[in-house]
Design a protein around this motif. Structure first.
Motif, PDB file in Angstrom:
ATOM      1  N   ASN A 152       0.829  -1.201   0.000  1.00  0.00           N
ATOM      2  CA  ASN A 152       0.000   0.000   0.000  1.00  0.00           C
ATOM      3  C   ASN A 152       0.864   1.252   0.000  1.00  0.00           C
ATOM      4  OD1 ASN A 152      -2.481  -1.206  -0.073  1.00  0.00           O
ATOM      5  ND2 ASN A 152      -2.555  -1.500   2.157  1.00  0.00           N
ATOM      6  N   LEU A 153       1.925   1.220   0.809  1.00  0.00           N
ATOM      7  CA  LEU A 153       2.814   2.378   0.894  1.00  0.00           C
ATOM      8  C   LEU A 153       3.398   2.742  -0.472  1.00  0.00           C
ATOM      9  CD1 LEU A 153       4.484   4.249   3.008  1.00  0.00           C
ATOM     10  CD2 LEU A 153       6.327   2.660   2.497  1.00  0.00           C
ATOM     11  N   ILE A 154       3.755   1.720  -1.243  1.00  0.00           N
ATOM     12  CA  ILE A 154       4.370   2.003  -2.538  1.00  0.00           C
ATOM     13  C   ILE A 154       3.334   2.010  -3.659  1.00  0.00           C
ATOM     14  CG2 ILE A 154       6.635   1.106  -1.921  1.00  0.00           C
ATOM     15  CD1 ILE A 154       5.845  -1.454  -3.464  1.00  0.00           C
ATOM     16  N   ALA A 155       2.056   2.065  -3.279  1.00  0.00           N
ATOM     17  CA  ALA A 155       0.974   2.192  -4.251  1.00  0.00           C
ATOM     18  C   ALA A 155       0.903   1.023  -5.222  1.00  0.00           C
ATOM     19  CB  ALA A 155       1.081   3.517  -5.015  1.00  0.00           C
ATOM     20  N   LEU A 156       1.105  -0.186  -4.702  1.00  0.00           N
ATOM     21  CA  LEU A 156       0.909  -1.379  -5.536  1.00  0.00           C
ATOM     22  C   LEU A 156      -0.007  -2.354  -4.794  1.00  0.00           C
ATOM     23  CD1 LEU A 156       4.455  -2.287  -6.945  1.00  0.00           C
ATOM     24  CD2 LEU A 156       2.505  -1.463  -8.226  1.00  0.00           C
ATOM     25  N   PRO A 157      -1.151  -1.896  -4.308  1.00  0.00           N
ATOM     26  CA  PRO A 157      -1.961  -2.807  -3.500  1.00  0.00           C
ATOM     27  C   PRO A 157      -2.449  -3.990  -4.328  1.00  0.00           C
ATOM     28  CG  PRO A 157      -3.201  -0.843  -4.067  1.00  0.00           C
ATOM     29  CD  PRO A 157      -1.799  -0.608  -4.524  1.00  0.00           C
ATOM     30  N   GLY A 158      -2.497  -5.155  -3.690  1.00  0.00           N
ATOM     31  CA  GLY A 158      -3.069  -6.334  -4.347  1.00  0.00           C
ATOM     32  C   GLY A 158      -2.180  -6.966  -5.409  1.00  0.00           C
ATOM     33  N   GLN A 159      -0.924  -6.552  -5.475  1.00  0.00           N
ATOM     34  CA  GLN A 159      -0.050  -7.126  -6.508  1.00  0.00           C
ATOM     35  C   GLN A 159       0.904  -8.166  -5.905  1.00  0.00           C
ATOM     36  OE1 GLN A 159      -0.518  -6.134  -9.575  1.00  0.00           O
ATOM     37  NE2 GLN A 159      -0.660  -3.926  -9.774  1.00  0.00           N
ATOM     38  N   GLY A 160       0.678  -8.531  -4.653  1.00  0.00           N
ATOM     39  CA  GLY A 160       1.639  -9.357  -3.923  1.00  0.00           C
ATOM     40  C   GLY A 160       1.878 -10.732  -4.509  1.00  0.00           C
ATOM     41  N   GLY A 199       8.983  -1.915 -15.170  1.00  0.00           N
ATOM     42  CA  GLY A 199      10.222  -1.385 -14.589  1.00  0.00           C
ATOM     43  C   GLY A 199       9.974  -0.538 -13.352  1.00  0.00           C
ATOM     44  N   GLY A 200       9.008   0.394 -13.433  1.00  0.00           N
ATOM     45  CA  GLY A 200       8.739   1.283 -12.313  1.00  0.00           C
ATOM     46  C   GLY A 200       8.190   0.517 -11.115  1.00  0.00           C
ATOM     47  N   GLN A 201       7.381  -0.516 -11.410  1.00  0.00           N
ATOM     48  CA  GLN A 201       6.820  -1.319 -10.326  1.00  0.00           C
ATOM     49  C   GLN A 201       7.916  -2.090  -9.602  1.00  0.00           C
ATOM     50  OE1 GLN A 201       3.967  -3.457 -12.694  1.00  0.00           O
ATOM     51  NE2 GLN A 201       2.260  -2.245 -11.907  1.00  0.00           N
ATOM     52  N   LYS A 202       8.857  -2.646 -10.395  1.00  0.00           N
ATOM     53  CA  LYS A 202       9.973  -3.373  -9.789  1.00  0.00           C
ATOM     54  C   LYS A 202      10.750  -2.453  -8.868  1.00  0.00           C
ATOM     55  CE  LYS A 202      10.861  -6.603 -13.524  1.00  0.00           C
ATOM     56  NZ  LYS A 202      11.634  -6.819 -14.729  1.00  0.00           N
TER      57      LYS A 202
END
Lengths: 307, 431, 368
Positions: free
Chosen positions: C120-128, C137-140
């Motif tokens: 959540n902090l890095i704005a990628l919720p639910g991608q675990g 690239g940016g997500q990594k």
């Protein structure tokens, strides 16, 4: 050195450092280096009964090597023609088998790399590997069946009217060479295939575009490019052929011996280990010399040969 | 244009000839396993039979060799795989000046002839045994132990090459990342490096086992008084052959083929998975749940069904009607032999008056009636055809083989009662 | 928690090669500190000494006031974000993030919970549950940050983490990194060769050249008050005039150059490096400090010929040949409608205010 050890320890931690060091030291010294040195030491000794080993009679001697050249002390003056002939014949036959393999494998490797595609190519690669995993002895056995007096080949030749009597392929070593050539095909194809595959197709196209006939394309473009692979394949095939034991034992005619068979005899029936060791050292030295010559002549590195 | 067509045709012919060379011997050897003839051959074809598989399974010597080979194979995996991995990891860590020397030493066992490795291992441990005053029942003189070490010497180098290839794709920063996140060195090894090396460990283990299983040159020296499958096979093949060896070949060839098919299926699945995840990364498709498990893969099911059906068919075909067929072949042979005997008798009648030289076939002729009497007992008649053949003088080679067999080390041949026990189902009789 | 980092007289040698010489730096806790320098200047080596992958040959690394000698990377309160990220390819995203907890023996449910918080902090919720190679690239990039943060480090070390991204993403991630740093409140030590990154994000910057720290300052000081010729030529754009000091006049130096006599501000330097009359000196003038002369100025008049003009919307970039034509200089003019009456090929006279130029001792320059 001490900084290396401290770096090594720092990088791997205690448990891993110990595992790595012990494994590698065991492999290098206990399995590789020391046995070779012991064998060499042994080859310079007399063949003594166990009781005398380490005793006063246990001194160094060159007699085992002299035997290879001059035969036993009784037949002084003349050369040991039997063993020398076998040695020379083994090397020449190994070269012959290597060239035979090169001749049949180069076109196949090239075809695989540049003319076969997708599923077909994969199927071909797979079907090259399958025979290789069938036991060496069984492969030789298959050739014995094929080339026997009542084997398929004789029956076919008689049926076709080419022969009227079965031809003794085994006595004439045809079966042996065919079997040896067969045994190491894979080790010739894959190194060549690997290098040829990385050759840019455009180079071939360009050469063809310039009006080069196909044989010149191979001679001037493909073969020079595939040189490391060809060298590697030839070295491996030569070494394995010269050091082969099973195929000559099974397919060799009754009158012809392979050099490894003489070594085998010194150990088994001859019961003269030092003599056998000396012969093994001669074989080893020959193989090392061959690898060095190949590396020198074709300017390849050891890492390119053993892959 | 015409020369191009010609070239194409000749390339095609060459490829076909090459694969014929590659597979012809194996196919013919496999076929001989199903011929009831005593000598492994395709022509003349006698009866389709699977009895040689029975002979094979009941061959105590071969089975003992197989057991030893399996023990050695697993022993080699246990030593060569970790050692190869340690060797590969060490290569990444030794100094630049030491590296070529180190590499030369650890790669040399691949290039050194197998017999040399076997001999040096043998001598080294013999000397060690002497140094420690160990008896001949100690580990220094244990054929299986020595063979494991002798084979591990070069198989570790194979394993190392597998690991080096895999390590080249490993990013060492991953190890540092794990350490940096607080992992111990052992945790880093177990959780980061080992999972990455897992496929390579699998391939190295398979490679190690196969290389060990088929090794002859090193083993024949280090095995001492024990035997492995290959050394048993080798002595069998050298001193007299029968189709039970072909039966073994059939088993090994089919196992290899099954292995190849499974490998191919696995590879396709891997590629499919890679393709899919690439599409997922580019946001083109939603991620599917999971791939179906391997045993539900359609290709796998088809492969298994084909294998089972094939084996079943061959088995039934090889047992049904076998006796009738054999009886027929036997009858035909007997008729032939009788003709031959009659001819000879007629000839002899003509030569009556002349002083006769001892007839080399005479003892065999005398034996014939005995065999005929036994022939009624069905399988025991296996004994008969070869005797008859030999007598009829048609099978010079077979005869030669058998004579050779008798002459050397009392090796078990087709005449050996031990071989009969499989068919006869009698109690084990050691020669 | 957060901790400061002190480097005291740190030397790092690899055989003959010296990667860091006598580095003294004091990084305060909670600060965003950047090391800026061209590749090969030793900044990554310095970072590895802080994270514990190598020990300095001499000197001391202190974190939170404690000497770190002999303490391995897995025992230090630092977390490093690698240049190539070094995510674990065989683990899922959440397993990557929770790795630091896993090796501490934290239970699975707890690990998963913490990983989800960080996602959540890095704005990628639910991608675990994705695999790493399924991310962009940016997500990594963000997963690598989350993974490092999960270790709850006192100091986060970042080794050129944005260099693999494309320009647009890089600019976006700058803002995001700074935001994350302010949210978690720990010390960030950032390595880069991109001065834009260093200037936009950092509280303080250290410029490094060949293992030596040239200057430590905040972004504006570094730009406005460079202390060495290297910093002046490396940070931002600068026009250089070489010459000899003919006079020192209070805060100003008078330098005779090949374009004439110029006045420039005398950089405030330690006594032993201070310019004196007769010294060789470099005068640096920023492109935006150059103006067309209107005839009223007495000093700092430079004759030049306009070679080329480039329009960039907000600015005009004007390239000129000075004196004998051997030297090219650049000026930037704000596009406010004035001053732009000169055509290419026109002879002009340029000027600048002495306090906007700086006179520095001669020294090595940044490579173009």
């Amino acid at each position: 050195m001490s900084t290396w050890i401290s770096n090594f320890y720092h990088r791997n931690g205690t448990a891993l450092s110990i595992f790595l060091l012990l494994s590698v030291l065991f492999w290098v010294f206990i399995l590789i280096v020391l046995p070779q040195l012991f064998m060499m030491d042994f080859s310079f000794r007399h063949n003594l009964p166990p009781a005398d080993i380490g005793g006063a009679k246990d001194v160094y001697t060159l007699e085992n090597y002299q035997y290879m050249i001059y035969g036993s002390a009784q037949s002084e003056g003349s050369y040991n023609t039997v063993d020398l002939t076998v040695f020379a014949r083994t090397l020449i036959a190994a070269i012959f088998v290597t060239l035979f393999d090169l001749a049949i494998c180069y076109p196949i490797a090239f075809y695989l790399a540049h003319s076969a595609y997708g599923g077909a190519a994969r199927l071909m690669v797979l079907s090259l590997i399958v025979p290789f995993w069938v036991n060496e002895i069984l492969r030789a056995f298959a050739f014995r069946i094929m080339f026997g007096a009542t084997g398929v080949i004789n029956n076919f030749l008689i049926w076709a009217g080419i022969l009227d009597q079965p031809y003794d392929f085994i006595r004439n070593d045809v079966a042996l060479y065919a079997g040896l050539g067969y045994a190491f095909i894979l080790l010739m194809i894959f190194p060549i295939y690997n290098t040829v595959e990385s050759l840019d197709r455009n180079q071939i196209e360009a050469a063809r575009d310039l009006g080069s006939p196909w044989w010149r394309i191979h001679w001037r473009v493909v073969i020079p490019y595939a040189k490391p692979g060809i060298t590697s394949g030839c070295t491996m095939v030569f070494m394995l052929t010269a050091g082969a034991l099973a195929a000559p034992q099974i397919l060799g005619g009754p009158s012809s011996l392979w050099f490894t068979q003489i070594i085998y005899q010194w150990f088994n029936t001859g019961n003269n280990w030092p003599q056998g060791s000396a012969y093994a050292i001669i074989l080893l030295a020959t193989c090392i010399a061959f690898v060095l010559i190949m590396m020198k002549v074709f300017k390849v590195k050891l890492g390119e040969i053993a892959r | 244009m015409r020369s191009e067509t010609f070239l194409k045709i000749s390339v095609g012919a060459f490829v076909a000839a090459f694969f014929a060379y590659l597979f012809g011997p194996l196919i013919i050897m496999s076929l001989t396993a199903f011929n009831s003839s005593q000598f492994p051959r395709v022509t003349p074809w006698e009866c389709f039979s699977v009895e040689w598989f029975d002979v094979l399974i009941n061959d105590a010597k071969l089975m003992n060799g197989l057991r030893n080979s399996l023990v050695i194979g697993f022993g080699v995996i246990l030593i060569a795989v970790p050692m190869g991995m340690a060797g590969a990891l060490m290569l990444t860590q030794v100094g630049r000046r030491v590296r070529p020397w180190y590499y030369t030493i650890v790669i040399s066992p691949i290039l050194v002839p197998g017999v040399v490795l076997g001999i040096s291992t043998l001598i080294f441990w013999d000397r060690m045994g002497r140094m420690f005053n160990a008896g001949y029942d100690s580990i220094f003189y244990d054929g299986i132990f020595l063979t494991i070490l002798g084979q591990a010497t070069f198989i570790s180098a194979y394993a190392m090459l597998v690991f080096i290839a895999r390590l080249q794709r490993f990013d060492p920063a991953q190890e540092e990342a794990a350490l940096d996140l607080g992992a111990t060195h052992v945790q880093t090894f177990r959780k980061v490096l080992l999972p990455f090396m897992k496929p390579a460990i699998g391939s190295a283990a398979v490679l190690a086992f196969l290389a060990s299983f088929e090794n002859y040159n090193t083993t024949v020296f280090t095995i001492l008084s024990d035997e492995t499958l290959t050394t048993v096979l080798a002595s069998k093949v050298r001193y007299g052959i029968n189709p039970s060896i072909s039966a073994l070949a059939v088993i090994i060839v089919s196992l290899t083929l099954v292995g190849a098919v499974v490998y191919e299926i696995l590879k396709r699945r891997e590629q499919a998975a890679a393709k899919e995840s690439e599409l997922v990364a580019r946001g083109k498709v939603e991620k599917r749940r999971r791939q179906s498990p391997l045993f539900l893969d359609p290709a796998m099911i088809v492969a298994v069904l084909v294998f089972i059906a094939g084996t079943g068919t061959v088995y039934f075909a090889g047992t049904i009607g076998l006796e009738e067929c054999k009886a027929a072949v036997l009858a035909e042979k007997r008729a032939k032999t009788e003709r031959a005997i009659k001819e000879r008798q007629t000839k002899e009648m003509f030569r009556q008056a002349a002083p006769t030289t001892p007839d080399p076939y005479a003892p065999a002729v005398e034996e014939a009636p005995k065999v005929e009497a036994k022939g009624t007992e069905g399988y025991r008649s296996i004994f008969a055809p070869s005797t008859l053949e030999g007598m009829a003088g048609q099978e010079s080679e077979e005869q030669k083989e058998n004579v050779e067999a008798k002459g050397t080390e009392g090796y078990r041949s087709i005449f050996d009662p031990g071989n009969l026990k499989g068919q006869a189902g009698t109690e084990e009789k050691k020669p | 928690m957060s901790a400061g980092v002190d480097l005291e007289n740190v030397w790092i040698k690899f055989g003959e090669f010296i990667a860091a010489r006598d580095v003294n730096i004091n990084i305060k806790e909670g600060e965003f500190f950047s090391f800026l320098g061209p590749s090969g200047c030793g900044k990554t080596t310095l970072l590895r000494a802080v994270s514990g992958f190598l020990e300095p040959s001499e000197g001391m690394v202190k974190i939170g006031g404690e000497d770190m000698k002999g303490i391995g990377p897995n025992k230090r309160p630092t977390a490093l974000i690698f240049q190539n990220l070094a995510l674990f390819p065989l683990m899922t995203v959440w397993e990557n993030i929770a790795f630091a907890l896993e090796v501490k023996g934290v239970g699975k449910a707890e690990r998963r919970k913490r990983a989800d918080e960080l996602l959540n902090l890095i704005a990628l919720p639910g991608q675990g549950d994705k695999m790493v190679h399924e991310l962009s690239g940016g997500q990594k990039q963000r997963v690598a940050i989350a993974r490092a943060l999960a270790a709850e480090p006192d100091v986060l070390l970042l080794d050129e983490p944005l260099s693999a991204l494309d320009l647009k993403l890089r600019q976006h991630m700058r803002t995001e990194l700074r935001a994350i740093q302010q949210r978690v409140g720990i010390t960030f030590i950032y390595i880069t060769h991109d001065q834009g990154e260093a200037l936009t994000m950092s509280d303080h910057i250290a410029v490094m050249r060949e293992g030596v720290i040239e200057q430590v300052a905040d972004g504006t000081d570094m730009y406005d008050h460079p202390e060495t010729a290297f910093v002046a030529s490396f940070v931002g754009e600068n026009n250089l005039f070489k010459g000899e000091v003919s006079d020192i006049n209070g805060e100003q130096a008078v330098v005779d150059t090949n374009v004439g006599r110029v006045r420039a501000r005398l950089a405030s330097l330690p006594k032993e490096r201070q310019l004196e009359t007769g010294d060789s000196a470099f005068v640096f003038v920023r492109p935006e400090s150059l103006k067309f002369a209107n005839g009223a100025e007495a000093d700092n008049r430079i004759k030049a010929k306009i070679h080329q003009e480039e329009f960039e919307g907000q600015f005009w970039q004007v390239f000129l040949n000075v004196a004998d034509g051997a030297k090219k200089i650049k000026m930037s003019l704000v596009n406010d409608g004035s001053d732009l009456k000169h055509e290419v090929g026109a002879d002009v006279t340029l000027t600048f205010q002495p306090e906007l130029a700086v006179a520095l001792p001669e020294g090595p320059l940044a490579q173009e």
